[in-house]
Design an enzyme around this catalytic site. Structure first.
Site, short mmCIF file in Angstrom:
data_model
loop_
_atom_site.label_atom_id
_atom_site.label_comp_id
_atom_site.label_asym_id
_atom_site.label_seq_id
_atom_site.Cartn_x
_atom_site.Cartn_y
_atom_site.Cartn_z
N CYS A 1 -30.66 -9.37 -15.69
CA CYS A 1 -30.10 -8.22 -15.46
C CYS A 1 -30.47 -7.15 -16.67
O CYS A 1 -31.47 -6.42 -15.93
CB CYS A 1 -28.73 -8.45 -15.80
SG CYS A 1 -27.82 -9.33 -14.59
N ARG A 2 -30.47 -7.56 -17.85
CA ARG A 2 -30.58 -6.18 -18.82
C ARG A 2 -32.17 -6.24 -18.89
O ARG A 2 -32.89 -5.23 -18.88
CB ARG A 2 -29.83 -6.60 -20.04
CG ARG A 2 -28.30 -6.54 -19.66
CD ARG A 2 -27.77 -6.73 -21.04
NE ARG A 2 -27.91 -8.28 -21.29
CZ ARG A 2 -27.61 -8.79 -22.35
NH1 ARG A 2 -26.87 -8.24 -23.28
NH2 ARG A 2 -27.74 -10.03 -22.29
N SER A 3 -33.10 -7.38 -19.18
CA SER A 3 -34.31 -7.16 -19.63
C SER A 3 -35.28 -6.87 -18.68
O SER A 3 -36.11 -6.08 -18.93
CB SER A 3 -34.64 -8.41 -20.54
OG SER A 3 -34.53 -9.73 -19.93
N ASP B 1 -23.85 -6.86 -21.01
CA ASP B 1 -24.16 -7.60 -19.89
C ASP B 1 -23.22 -7.45 -18.98
O ASP B 1 -22.14 -7.79 -18.96
CB ASP B 1 -24.17 -9.12 -20.44
CG ASP B 1 -24.69 -10.26 -19.37
OD1 ASP B 1 -24.93 -9.89 -18.51
OD2 ASP B 1 -25.02 -11.20 -19.75
#
Length: 161
Positions: free
Chosen positions: A14-16, A126
């Site tokens: 998701c984030r990275s 997240d």
């Protein structure tokens, strides 16, 4: 000289990968893809080899970012020797990264949003267990952090322009 940047979250779905894709486009738009190399990883091993979460990809695509070629991998101790910047999405992952790195690394290990230009937030939340608007929030924060990171790298003169 090439500057190498690694974005890190928990599962690398998701984030990275969002940070990876956003920063990659920003770097390409600046014509610096030969001087700045980008990767992403997770501190956990649950999703190794998988592409980014479908909701992450949809949100990114809506803003012109293509994450489809990215695949999750786990951070390794070699990353602290290979990368100039190892940037965590939140304090929990930063703590894990600093424990892995110990005092043997010369790379910059910090929170990604330490580079944000306008956001007061220091952690990228997240979005995995939330609704679609969480993925939009991640994109807004990541775009801000990416602009600030590129400005910082340019200002340090770590590569030939």
């Amino acid at each position: 000289m090439t500057v190498k940047v690694l974005f890190v979250c928990l599962g690398n779905i998701c984030r990275s990968p969002t940070a990876h894709g956003v920063f990659q486009k920003l770097v390409a738009d600046a014509g610096l893809q030969e001087q700045i190399q980008i990767d992403s990883a997770g501190t956990g091993d649950w999703h190794i080899g998988r592409g980014p979460d479908e909701r992450t990809q949809r949100a990114a695509q809506s803003r012109g970012y293509d994450l489809s070629s990215l695949r999750a991998r786990q951070v390794t101790s070699a990353d602290f020797d290979d990368f100039d910047y190892v940037l965590a999405m939140d304090k929990s992952n930063l703590k894990d990264l600093r424990a892995m790195a110990g005092d043997k690394t010369n790379c910059h290990v910090s929170l990604f949003l330490d580079f944000a230009e306008s956001s007061w937030q220091r952690e990228v939340p997240d979005p995995y267990y939330g609704e679609q608007d969480g993925f939009e929030t991640v994109l807004e924060l990541v775009e801000d952090g990416a602009r600030g990171l590129l400005a910082t790298i340019r200002a340090t003169g770590e590569f030939s322009q």
